[in-house]
Enzyme design. Structure first.
Site, PDB file in Angstrom:
ATOM      1  CG  ASP A  85      -1.993   1.025   1.202  1.00  0.00           C
ATOM      2  OD1 ASP A  85      -2.016   1.837   0.252  1.00  0.00           O
ATOM      3  OD2 ASP A  85      -2.832   1.035   2.121  1.00  0.00           O
ATOM      4  CG  HIS A 115      -2.121   5.173   3.264  1.00  0.00           C
ATOM      5  ND1 HIS A 115      -2.360   6.269   4.063  1.00  0.00           N
ATOM      6  CD2 HIS A 115      -3.049   4.248   3.620  1.00  0.00           C
ATOM      7  CE1 HIS A 115      -3.388   6.027   4.860  1.00  0.00           C
ATOM      8  NE2 HIS A 115      -3.823   4.800   4.614  1.00  0.00           N
ATOM      9  CD  GLU A 130      -4.866  -0.552  -0.778  1.00  0.00           C
ATOM     10  OE1 GLU A 130      -5.477   0.160   0.039  1.00  0.00           O
ATOM     11  OE2 GLU A 130      -4.702  -1.789  -0.617  1.00  0.00           O
ATOM     12  CD  GLU A 157      -7.682   3.460   0.777  1.00  0.00           C
ATOM     13  OE1 GLU A 157      -7.607   4.009   1.889  1.00  0.00           O
ATOM     14  OE2 GLU A 157      -6.945   2.522   0.411  1.00  0.00           O
ATOM     15  CG  HIS A 204     -10.458   0.272   1.744  1.00  0.00           C
ATOM     16  ND1 HIS A 204     -11.080   1.161   2.591  1.00  0.00           N
ATOM     17  CD2 HIS A 204      -9.139   0.353   2.020  1.00  0.00           C
ATOM     18  CE1 HIS A 204     -10.184   1.761   3.338  1.00  0.00           C
ATOM     19  NE2 HIS A 204      -8.994   1.292   3.028  1.00  0.00           N
TER      20      HIS A 204
END
Length: 381
Positions: free
Chosen positions: A183, A185, A209, A235, A284
């Site tokens: 991830d 983020h 991700e 997400e 998610h």
């Protein structure tokens, strides 16, 4: 059957639950929340009371249309999350009314079990080897970890190397037969994301991700075309309309959050849209038990489902975890890295209402961290 009441509960560590009761005594539960904006979403949920009280809860699609299109200003995380939790509760009612799990109402299961992954580390990953080993010992066949903590606009050679070293340490424990998801983020700029993805290719991530913040979705096409690693995102996207450009950009995995993206109804449509692009679904879900239960129902009925996130033991849940609010925690028992289909009606869980009401008496005020670069400017968390 008519809706007679709508209640909301602030539940630690950072969740919001909603409870919809009908005049027949059937109760549905949902999880409408934006992490760090729970009180705001709570207010938005109650703004829908005038549209819901006295209405037939089985008219799920009609209520969804009115909630999402009944005002001039539409969409966004707060409104979509409020609708999401209500939608989950309505599906829960529908399943309980018909004596069937929600996935049966969605066309029935296409799989016999649901593959899950677990989180390793917090915002700044450390002690990766031991953390990954604990997940392997627990029987999981896939884990996800943050690539790094705070990243500058252009990561240094050392920062790139440190991120790769952590991924290599995880891969060494996982071996070639388990999966590693990484991830970003949204912490990386396009330039840093490109370098990191290329450097991580040897550890064969299942996917990378959210390499970019959602505002830079128009740049995803370039990353997707240049990377051999599958790109995942979603997400912070809240509708089919939001997902269409990133699907066209070439992502490999769509990650709608069923507590943000309009609930079961809209996330199901996002999954179908993704399927037309040959894109897999990995919802998610770093949230609570109701959100996870809703995800499982969609996962079971979705042909292009890949893997499901879950928050058991995640770093956010210190002191309170998602099993704390269930009458029967065994519904989320893992076997060989999978969950078996919940067989109960509706969402397949029984919420411990007394525990939820006690938690709401205390409430919470969880806020997202605010990070800053060395020069004082804002940094992406």
């Amino acid at each position: 059957m008519k809706i007679i009441s709508l209640e909301t509960f602030l539940v630690a560590p950072r969740w919001l639950f909603c409870r919809i009761e009908t005049d027949t005594g059937i109760v549905g539960w949902g999880e409408p929340v934006v992490e760090g904006r729970a009180a705001t979403v709570r207010a938005a949920v109650h703004e829908f009371e005038s549209l819901l009280i006295g209405r037939d809860p089985l008219r799920i699609e009609d209520l969804w249309q009115v909630m999402t299109k009944g005002t001039f200003y539409r969409g966004g995380p707060v409104l979509s999350s409020a609708v999401a939790g209500i939608d989950q509760a309505l599906w829960d009612i529908a399943g309980k009314y018909r004596g069937a799990p929600v996935h049966e109402l969605l066309g029935g299961p296409v799989r016999d079990r649901i593959r899950m992954y677990g989180w390793v580390g917090g915002d700044s990953p450390s002690e990766v080897t031991d953390a990954v080993q604990r997940q392997v010992d627990a029987g999981l066949t896939a884990i996800k970890m943050n690539v790094a903590g705070q990243l500058p606009p252009l990561a240094s050679a050392r920062e790139i190397a440190d991120a790769v070293a952590r991924a290599e340490a995880a891969r060494a424990v996982l071996g070639p037969d388990r999966d590693l998801a990484i991830d970003f983020h949204g912490r990386a700029t396009k330039a840093t994301a490109r370098r990191l993805i290329r450097a991580l290719e040897p550890v064969s991530p299942m996917f990378v991700e959210e390499p970019l913040v959602p505002e830079h979705g128009h740049l995803l096409g370039e990353l997707c075309r240049s990377a051999t690693v599958p790109i995942a995102t979603g997400e912070r996207l809240y509708s089919r309309t939001d997902f269409l450009p990133v699907l066209q950009a070439g992502i490999a995995v769509a990650q709608p959050d069923l507590s943000h993206a309009g609930g079961i109804s809209e996330s199901r449509r996002i999954a179908v849209l993704a399927e037309t692009f040959g894109v897999l679904l990995a919802p998610h879900c770093p949230l609570g038990p109701i959100a996870l239960a809703a995800c499982l129902q969609v996962d079971l009925a979705t042909p292009n489902f890949l893997i499901q996130e879950q928050s058991l033991g995640i770093h956010y849940n210190v002191g309170h975890d998602l099993l704390d609010y269930l009458v029967d925690p065994a519904v989320f028992t893992f076997r060989d890295g999978h969950l078996l289909p919940p067989t109960g009606p509706g969402l397949g869980i029984t919420v411990d209402e007394d525990a939820v009401r006690r938690a709401d008496e205390i409430g919470h005020d969880w806020q997202s961290p605010v990070w800053r670069h060395a020069d004082g400017t804002h940094a992406e968390w």
